[in-house]
Write an enzyme that holds these catalytic residues in place. Structure first.
Site, PDB file in Angstrom:
ATOM      1  N   LYS A  33       0.860  -1.192   0.000  1.00 47.46           N
ATOM      2  CA  LYS A  33       0.000   0.000   0.000  1.00 47.46           C
ATOM      3  C   LYS A  33       0.894   1.239   0.000  1.00 47.46           C
ATOM      4  O   LYS A  33       1.767   1.390   0.860  1.00 47.46           O
ATOM      5  CB  LYS A  33      -0.877  -0.043   1.259  1.00 47.46           C
ATOM      6  CG  LYS A  33      -2.144   0.746   1.170  1.00 47.46           C
ATOM      7  CD  LYS A  33      -2.995   0.425   2.392  1.00 47.46           C
ATOM      8  CE  LYS A  33      -4.266   1.205   2.431  1.00 47.46           C
ATOM      9  NZ  LYS A  33      -4.939   1.056   3.718  1.00 47.46           N
TER      10      LYS A  33
HETATM   11  C1  E4P Z   1      -8.120   2.283   3.620  1.00 48.40           C
HETATM   12  O1  E4P Z   1      -7.513   1.327   3.199  1.00 48.40           O
HETATM   13  C2  E4P Z   1      -7.975   2.861   4.956  1.00 48.40           C
HETATM   14  O2  E4P Z   1      -7.312   1.921   5.768  1.00 48.40           O
HETATM   15  C3  E4P Z   1      -9.269   3.144   5.642  1.00 48.40           C
HETATM   16  O3  E4P Z   1     -10.369   2.730   4.874  1.00 48.40           O
HETATM   17  C4  E4P Z   1      -9.370   4.491   6.225  1.00 48.40           C
HETATM   18  O4  E4P Z   1     -10.616   4.605   6.850  1.00 48.40           O
HETATM   19  P1  E4P Z   1     -10.975   5.734   7.910  1.00 48.40           P
HETATM   20  O5  E4P Z   1     -11.218   7.003   7.169  1.00 48.40           O
HETATM   21  O6  E4P Z   1     -12.205   5.235   8.592  1.00 48.40           O
HETATM   22  O7  E4P Z   1      -9.795   5.845   8.838  1.00 48.40           O
END
Ligand code: E4P
Length: 268
Positions: free
Chosen positions: A137
């Site tokens: 990622k």
């Molecule tokens: C995406 O891969 C992120 O880990 C995640 O969806 C972020 O979500 P949040 O805005 O609830 O922290």
């Protein structure tokens, strides 16, 4: 009628409303009556929208896996910190454990911490070598896009994270990202429409023939999941609570209660 191998696009798959299909077919080809053949990798693997759980909590991952509907996991540095996972050794061990819980052929996104090309590549190579499920990622920044393009060349799968605009989604796809992660909930938090971004990316990728799968992230509720599915997301990643929320309907509970009461009455 002539068969044409058309650029990859989810618009051309079965089950797509006819008007969307027609809107996105170039007119010349429509008139000549070509058969359109295309494959989107995410659909090819599963032929339906994928469900990822967005957590580093092993109990939540186990619970989601036990439901039998889990296709993968996404994590991020905040989620890892929330579980108290610190230090490289612990972090790598945790990712390996997640991969083992979800099992074969299920993607697990592990995020790099570096923000420079060299650092991201070094981290990404180490993460990818950990387990075949790992998807690296990478944040949507200049160095990140460079790193994604490099990983693409090396055959390392990537998830481009922190995407908040259609332009960013185009860059991610051009670099060959496996997944692009638009953050719906965080856009909604600013009084903009997060779901509109999913629709825009869906349209752009379909029209331009990009292969990157749309991973709807920052999902906050069961309604977000339903809306993302309607908007054309290839994947939804969400907290376990949002997935479990999909089960809820009072008429199901009332109906089941009545069925069981009638059965018990009839069977003494
Ligand atoms: C995406 O891969 C992120 O880990 C995640 O969806 C972020 O979500 P949040 O805005 O609830 O922290």
């Amino acid at each position: 009628m002539q068969a044409l191998h058309f650029p990859v696009s989810r618009f051309y798959l079965c089950g797509v409303p006819g008007d969307q299909l027609l809107q996105n077919l170039p007119r010349a080809e429509m008139q000549q009556g070509y058969v359109v053949v295309a494959v989107c990798p995410a659909y090819f693997k599963n032929s339906s929208m994928l469900f990822f759980v967005d957590t580093a909590n092993l109990d939540h991952i186990r619970e989601a896996a036990e439901l039998g509907i889990l296709d993968g996991v996404t994590t991020n540095p905040s989620l890892m910190a929330k579980e108290g996972i610190t230090g490289e050794k612990e972090v790598l061990k945790h990712y390996r454990e997640i991969c083992e819980i979800v099992g074969k052929d299920r993607d697990v996104s592990a995020e790099v911490i570096s923000t420079d090309f060299k650092g991201m590549v070094a981290e990404g190579v180490k993460l990818a070598a950990l387990h075949e499920n790992i998807v690296v990622k990478v944040p949507m920044i200049r160095e990140g896009v460079k790193a994604i393009a490099h990983f693409t060349e090396q055959g390392i799968r990537t998830n481009c994270t922190l995407v908040f605009s259609a332009g960013q989604a185009i860059l991610a796809a051009k670099a060959g990202a496996t997944y692009v992660s638009p953050f719906i909930g965080r856009i909604d938090d600013t009084a903009w429409d997060g779901m509109k971004l999913i629709k825009d990316i869906f349209e752009i990728y379909g029209t331009a023939g990009f292969e990157t799968a749309i991973l709807a992230a920052s999902i906050r509720s069961p309604l977000h999941i339903v809306q993302a599915a309607k908007a054309g997301a290839d994947v939804v990643t969400c907290p376990l609570s949002a997935i479990l929320g999909l089960f809820n309907h009072p008429l199901t509970d009332i109906g089941l209660e009545k069925f069981l009461a009638d059965y018990n009455k009839a069977n003494g």
